[in-house]
Design an enzyme around this catalytic site. Structure first.
Site, PDB file in Angstrom:
ATOM      1  CG  ASP A  27      -0.279   0.021   2.587  1.00 40.31           C
ATOM      2  OD1 ASP A  27       0.750  -0.130   2.636  1.00 40.31           O
ATOM      3  OD2 ASP A  27      -1.208   0.283   3.659  1.00 40.31           O
ATOM      4  CB  SER A  28       4.575   1.849   0.095  1.00 36.89           C
ATOM      5  OG  SER A  28       4.942   0.438  -0.815  1.00 36.89           O
ATOM      6  CG  ASP A  64       0.672  -4.107   2.146  1.00 36.41           C
ATOM      7  OD1 ASP A  64       0.406  -4.834   3.314  1.00 36.41           O
ATOM      8  OD2 ASP A  64       1.393  -2.984   2.081  1.00 36.41           O
ATOM      9  CD  GLU A 112       1.099  -1.580   8.081  1.00 36.94           C
ATOM     10  OE1 GLU A 112       0.857  -0.713   9.025  1.00 36.94           O
ATOM     11  OE2 GLU A 112       1.459  -1.119   6.811  1.00 36.94           O
ATOM     12  CE  LYS A 139       3.483  -5.840   3.944  1.00 35.14           C
ATOM     13  NZ  LYS A 139       2.730  -4.908   4.984  1.00 35.14           N
ATOM     14  CD  GLU A 183       8.653  -1.017   7.073  1.00 35.01           C
ATOM     15  OE1 GLU A 183       7.585  -1.411   6.868  1.00 35.01           O
ATOM     16  OE2 GLU A 183       8.661   0.402   6.658  1.00 35.01           O
TER      17      GLU A 183
END
Ligand code: KIV
Length: 288
Positions: free
Chosen positions: A49-50, A88, A120, A118, A187
């Site tokens: 999602d960056s 993501d 978070e 993925k 990260e």
């Protein structure tokens, strides 16, 4: 890579771990880059999602929607048919409930042909990971600097430097593995914490982004590797080439050549037979 390689799957990734061979992982958001990453032999691709920052120009990842993610992931899948592609989960696509998480993870699999998703967060996300895994979808956890919580974390900085915070990350990793995550991305955590988590992982692949060499593999943000993100370059990123500079010089050349009449040249356009052109001019004159 000239020959098409076999599809990368979970047994392939776990075999690499068993053989002590580091796994390669990069972010990617579009078809031509996915094609190049596939040709280069990159094994895992994260449609992060960056993309909200690198492709859409937002200041954070928070505005990114599931529809944005699906569109970009479909393009990546088309460009990299054999890579292990991970979707993501964007902000608020999984936090509200287990059911929301399963539905959106399912969209990545059904609409974009992903191999895994993925998300978070630590122990507090274990129920979402478990729900997704129970639905038959491979899931990756993400600990340390988690950009969707950047405000709560106090900015883009190393996480887990104190013993107490490091212990929390270690416990989170255990909770995610127990919930069924087949991999965890660390990260920006200290290298020794990453090493401890990697050593303690029983059936879970630990990947590092700026967290040192002791994980089972490495992830980098593609735009940081090639000078393609104009706002900043994180210290952890290594620049492997300055594509941004190459493209900028090319663009300046284009502007210069059009302005001065150097471009286009005959090889850049198409002509028309004389008799057809004469006929056209005649027709215009007579109006017939
Ligand atoms: O969105 C992304 O690219 C990520 C990386 C920062 C790991 O989640």
């Amino acid at each position: 890579m000239t020959e098409q390689r076999k599809k990368i799957n979970l047994p392939y990734l776990f075999k690499k771990v068993q053989d002590g061979e580091p796994i390669t992982w990069l972010t990617c958001y579009d078809y031509p880059t996915a094609y190049l990453q596939e040709q280069a032999g990159v094994e895992m691709i994260l449609v992060g999602d960056s993309l909200g920052m690198t492709m859409l120009g937002y200041d954070s990842t928070l505005p990114v929607t599931m529809d944005d993610m699906i569109r970009h992931t479909q393009a990546v899948r088309r460009g990299a048919p054999t890579a292990f592609v991970i979707g993501d989960m964007p902000y608020m696509s999984y936090q509200p409930s287990v059911e929301t998480a399963i539905r959106n993870a399912g969209r990545f699999m059904a609409e974009a042909g992903c191999d895994a998703i993925k998300l978070e967060g630590g122990a507090q996300m274990a129920d979402k990971i478990k729900g997704i895994v129970d639905a038959g979808i491979p899931a990756i956890g993400h600990l340390g600097l988690t950009p969707q919580s950047v405000s709560a974390l106090g900015g883009f900085r190393v996480q887990g430097k104190s013993a107490a915070l490091a212990k929390r990350i270690l416990d989170d990793a255990k909770a995610l593995e127990k919930a069924g995550a087949f991999a965890i991305l660390l990260e920006l955590v200290p290298d020794r914490l990453c090493q401890l988590i990697t050593e303690q992982a029983e059936n879970c692949i630990i990947m590092s982004l700026g967290s040192g060499p002791h994980a089972h593999g490495q992830l980098l943000i593609y735009h940081d590797m090639f000078g393609l993100y104009p706002k900043f370059k994180p210290r952890m990123a290594k620049v492997f080439g300055n594509a941004g500079e190459v493209i900028l010089n090319g663009l300046k050349g284009y502007v210069q050549e059009v302005t001065t009449g150097v471009f286009p040249q005959p090889e850049n356009w198409f002509g028309m037979p004389d008799e057809e052109y004469d006929e056209l001019v005649k027709t215009m004159k007579t109006g017939a």
